[in-house]
Write a protein that holds these residues in place. Structure first.
Motif, PDB file in Angstrom:
ATOM      1  N   MET A   1      30.165 -14.691  83.520  1.00  0.00           N
ATOM      2  CA  MET A   1      29.710 -14.965  82.161  1.00  0.00           C
ATOM      3  C   MET A   1      28.194 -15.166  82.103  1.00  0.00           C
ATOM      4  N   GLU A   2      27.645 -15.791  83.111  1.00  0.00           N
ATOM      5  CA  GLU A   2      26.201 -16.058  83.128  1.00  0.00           C
ATOM      6  C   GLU A   2      25.378 -14.810  83.441  1.00  0.00           C
ATOM      7  N   SER A   3      26.037 -13.738  83.890  1.00  0.00           N
ATOM      8  CA  SER A   3      25.345 -12.507  84.271  1.00  0.00           C
ATOM      9  C   SER A   3      25.446 -11.414  83.211  1.00  0.00           C
ATOM     10  N   LEU A   4      26.161 -11.662  82.135  1.00  0.00           N
ATOM     11  CA  LEU A   4      26.381 -10.666  81.096  1.00  0.00           C
ATOM     12  C   LEU A   4      25.219 -10.636  80.097  1.00  0.00           C
ATOM     13  N   PRO A   5      25.124  -9.580  79.271  1.00  0.00           N
ATOM     14  CA  PRO A   5      24.089  -9.547  78.225  1.00  0.00           C
ATOM     15  C   PRO A   5      24.143 -10.799  77.358  1.00  0.00           C
TER      16      PRO A   5
END
Length: 372
Positions: free
Chosen positions: A211-215
């Motif tokens: 989740m922290e790596s998504l747009p």
């Protein structure tokens, strides 16, 4: 009741009547949140407004304590900043607005009084499925256009990780055979839910990292039907901007859909159909806004957001012998109904989690842990 003496000048300024002529009606809200001293509809003459008092001195549990850290998800002054800065109006031209700010008063005791428009529209708690789908379309258009938004120093960061980290009530019961044999659990939780929810808890760090790596998108982070009202043709009014900040694209929608069932606003049997229609509408809104990203990343954001509720199963196990209190302490709900509907919604989230585990590696993320 609020401190009427403190509100005296505010009532006169907002409603144009003396304080003693004003009627204060308590409104449902989360009574455990340490940043909220109270919420009232205040009526005087032919005028009305909503008063929300922000505080940092309220005693509550660790998981709902107010914070002085401007980046913390429960920073006590954030909502005042959102309104005073104009950020609450950022999605307005896309059909989602906030109540108008009538007055923001700094009180001598350090509290902050927000006087807001009393929105007359129909609450989303009573909407048809079409209303929720239309809201999802507006949300997609808004988030696709605005993107991550301005990085003001008081916007929350790391919401999902920090919000879930302190919610550990009943965690040990996930592996407790006796807890899973209580009548409410045995009769109303679907087969296989225990294995699915134990694995979701086990995979928590993987989901959070995804989740922290998504747009990114400017996110409200507390979207659910109790915080949304009709604002006229093609318009939603979004309440309670206290958590606003950085989120994954799709995270707000991933919060809105299961929450509609968890608090009995939408029957669990209708969740699969609603989720598909709302997701399609959200993506359509993104495309109409000019967003040209990979739609699979949005899908991953919605599905992986299931991790927000990895603690809810444990909480349900812990409270299986308690009276089931409705939102805002507004009476009670039948225990069997709540456990059946939440059990079905949790099983739906397990399907989201499974889809996220399959989708993420195809998009370049590491594979999820292989289970326990």
């Amino acid at each position: 009741m609020p401190d009427v003496a403190a509100a005296h000048a505010e009532v006169r300024e907002v409603l144009r009547v003396p304080a003693h002529e004003a009627v204060f009606e308590p409104l449902p809200h989360n009574p455990w949140n340490g940043v909220t001293a109270g919420v009232w509809r205040v009526t005087g003459g032919d005028r009305s407004a909503v008063l929300k008092v922000l505080t940092r001195t309220k005693e509550t549990s660790v998981s709902w304590a107010a914070s002085n850290d401007p980046r913390h998800w429960n920073f006590w002054r954030r909502e005042a900043y959102v309104y005073r800065s104009g950020l609450a109006r950022v999605w307005q031209r896309h059909g989602i607005r906030a109540p108008r700010l009538l007055e923001c008063a700094e009180r001598p005791d350090g509290d902050v009084a927000l006087w807001l428009e009393d929105v007359p529209g129909e609450p989303a708690t009573t909407w048809t499925l079409t209303g929720h789908v239309d809201h999802a379309h507006r949300l997609g258009t808004a988030q696709g256009t605005v993107g991550a938004g301005e990085d003001a120093p008081w916007l929350s960061q790391g919401f999902l990780r920090d919000y879930t980290s302190d919610r550990t009530t009943g965690e040990a019961l996930l592996d407790d055979d006796e807890a899973w044999q209580r009548p409410l659990i045995r009769e109303h939780f679907p087969p296989g839910l225990r294995e699915d929810m134990v694995r979701l808890r086990h995979d928590r760090e993987w989901f959070l990292t995804v989740m922290e790596s998504l747009p990114r998108a400017l996110s409200h982070l507390d979207q659910w039907p109790a915080n949304v009202r009709s604002g006229g043709a093609g318009t939603s009014v979004l309440l309670d901007w206290a958590f606003t900040g950085d989120g994954a694209l799709g995270e707000d929608l991933g919060n809105y859909l299961p929450d509609a069932v968890f608090d009995l606003f939408v029957p669990a049997a209708e969740l699969p159909g609603l989720a598909k229609a709302a997701y399609d509408a959200y993506v359509q809104g993104l495309r109409e806004s000019g967003w040209r990203g990979d739609e699979q990343l949005v899908r991953l954001g919605v599905c992986a957001s299931a991790v927000k509720y990895d603690w809810l199963t444990a909480l349900m196990l812990a409270r299986a012998d308690e009276e089931q209190v409705a939102y805002g302490n507004e009476g009670t709900v039948p225990a069997g109904l709540r456990y059946r509907e939440r059990g079905l919604a949790l099983a739906f989230l397990a399907e989201w989690a499974a889809e996220a585990r399959q989708l993420a590696p195809r998009l370049g993320f590491p594979e999820a842990p292989s289970g326990r």
